[in-house]
Design a protein around this motif. Structure first.
Motif, mmCIF file in Angstrom:
data_model
loop_
_atom_site.group_PDB
_atom_site.id
_atom_site.type_symbol
_atom_site.label_atom_id
_atom_site.label_comp_id
_atom_site.label_asym_id
_atom_site.label_seq_id
_atom_site.Cartn_x
_atom_site.Cartn_y
_atom_site.Cartn_z
ATOM 1 N N MET A 1 1.016 -1.258 -0.039
ATOM 2 C CA MET A 1 -0.125 -0.049 0.244
ATOM 3 C C MET A 1 0.820 1.185 0.000
ATOM 4 O O MET A 1 1.956 1.056 0.282
ATOM 5 N N ARG A 2 0.196 2.289 -0.391
ATOM 6 C CA ARG A 2 1.042 3.611 -0.336
ATOM 7 C C ARG A 2 0.219 4.582 0.753
ATOM 8 O O ARG A 2 -0.979 4.309 0.845
ATOM 9 N N PHE A 3 1.197 4.752 1.800
ATOM 10 C CA PHE A 3 0.556 5.493 3.089
ATOM 11 C C PHE A 3 1.205 6.739 3.129
ATOM 12 O O PHE A 3 2.304 6.847 3.254
ATOM 13 N N THR A 4 0.588 7.755 3.319
ATOM 14 C CA THR A 4 0.820 9.205 3.430
ATOM 15 C C THR A 4 0.786 9.483 4.794
ATOM 16 O O THR A 4 -0.225 9.518 5.465
ATOM 17 N N VAL A 5 2.047 10.056 5.444
ATOM 18 C CA VAL A 5 1.800 11.035 6.646
ATOM 19 C C VAL A 5 2.489 12.036 6.486
ATOM 20 O O VAL A 5 3.418 12.329 6.020
ATOM 21 N N ASP A 6 1.557 13.182 6.860
ATOM 22 C CA ASP A 6 2.017 14.506 6.959
ATOM 23 C C ASP A 6 2.609 14.945 5.499
ATOM 24 O O ASP A 6 3.278 15.661 5.216
ATOM 25 N N GLY A 7 1.621 14.272 4.414
ATOM 26 C CA GLY A 7 2.173 14.877 3.340
ATOM 27 C C GLY A 7 3.201 13.995 2.415
ATOM 28 O O GLY A 7 3.473 14.106 1.290
ATOM 29 N N ALA A 8 4.028 13.092 3.288
ATOM 30 C CA ALA A 8 4.956 12.444 2.765
ATOM 31 C C ALA A 8 4.558 10.964 2.524
ATOM 32 O O ALA A 8 4.033 10.237 3.249
ATOM 33 N N GLU A 9 4.349 10.361 1.327
ATOM 34 C CA GLU A 9 3.926 9.286 0.863
ATOM 35 C C GLU A 9 5.211 8.015 1.091
ATOM 36 O O GLU A 9 6.346 8.510 0.655
ATOM 37 N N ILE B 1 6.344 -1.172 9.116
ATOM 38 C CA ILE B 1 5.522 -0.659 10.111
ATOM 39 C C ILE B 1 5.817 0.993 10.081
ATOM 40 O O ILE B 1 7.038 1.575 9.676
ATOM 41 N N ILE B 2 4.834 1.725 10.491
ATOM 42 C CA ILE B 2 4.874 3.177 10.289
ATOM 43 C C ILE B 2 4.213 3.634 11.740
ATOM 44 O O ILE B 2 3.323 3.188 12.274
ATOM 45 N N TYR B 3 4.903 4.465 12.312
ATOM 46 C CA TYR B 3 4.568 5.239 13.665
ATOM 47 C C TYR B 3 4.066 6.348 13.384
ATOM 48 O O TYR B 3 4.703 7.300 12.409
ATOM 49 N N LEU B 4 2.917 6.833 13.981
ATOM 50 C CA LEU B 4 2.181 8.144 13.714
ATOM 51 C C LEU B 4 2.287 8.838 15.086
ATOM 52 O O LEU B 4 1.601 8.423 16.102
ATOM 53 N N ALA B 5 2.888 10.180 15.271
ATOM 54 C CA ALA B 5 2.576 10.691 16.421
ATOM 55 C C ALA B 5 1.296 11.163 16.491
ATOM 56 O O ALA B 5 0.365 11.470 15.491
ATOM 57 N N PRO B 6 0.614 11.425 17.890
ATOM 58 C CA PRO B 6 -0.528 11.906 18.072
ATOM 59 C C PRO B 6 -1.016 13.152 17.102
ATOM 60 O O PRO B 6 0.029 14.291 16.896
ATOM 61 N N GLY B 7 -2.077 13.137 16.317
ATOM 62 C CA GLY B 7 -2.410 14.465 15.523
ATOM 63 C C GLY B 7 -1.786 14.297 14.071
ATOM 64 O O GLY B 7 -2.297 14.985 13.426
ATOM 65 N N ALA B 8 -0.953 13.225 13.848
ATOM 66 C CA ALA B 8 -0.428 13.262 12.464
ATOM 67 C C ALA B 8 -1.362 12.976 11.590
ATOM 68 O O ALA B 8 -2.245 12.029 11.653
ATOM 69 N N SER B 9 -1.464 13.689 10.255
ATOM 70 C CA SER B 9 -2.408 13.482 9.343
ATOM 71 C C SER B 9 -1.971 12.383 8.517
ATOM 72 O O SER B 9 -0.795 12.078 8.147
ATOM 73 N N HIS B 10 -2.789 11.449 8.210
ATOM 74 C CA HIS B 10 -2.242 10.390 7.235
ATOM 75 C C HIS B 10 -3.579 9.770 6.476
ATOM 76 O O HIS B 10 -4.926 10.001 6.787
#
Length: 113
Positions: free
Chosen positions: A69-77, A85-94
């Protein structure tokens, strides 16, 4: 809302592939653990399925079990493969788009507790 599972009680969640198969042209999910500390959810996505941009107030760990899959975090794909594994900080847009049929586990941890 999913049934609350006590922090003090252990649990086993077996045969998830059989219990939550990839459904054609669908996204499905099942809450496995839900308590004051964490929430664990397993998702399946058929190829082409997506989740639009959103965020969580909790810290989140996403592990792709199968597929790509393509997973975007704060605008970075990021292109994820099996086991990534991807870690998301609280409030990170994804957001995400499944390139192939996928199975993903998401763990949300309440950092306020």
């Amino acid at each position: 809302m999913a049934k609350t599972t006590p922090v003090t009680g252990s649990s086993a969640h077996l045969d998830l592939a059989g219990a939550l198969p990839v459904v054609p042209e669908s996204t499905t999910s099942r809450v496995l653990v839900n308590n004051d500390l964490m929430r664990v959810v397993q998702f399946t996505f058929d190829a082409g399925e997506m989740l639009t941009e959103h965020s969580s107030p909790r810290a989140v760990v996403v592990q792709l079990v199968t597929g790509r899959m393509r997973f975007t975090v704060d605008g970075a794909e990021h292109t994820m493969g099996e086991g990534d594994i991807i870690y998301l900080a609280p409030g990170a847009s994804h957001a995400l788009v499944a390139e192939t049929p996928c199975r993903m586990t998401l763990v949300m941890v309440d950092t306020a507790v």
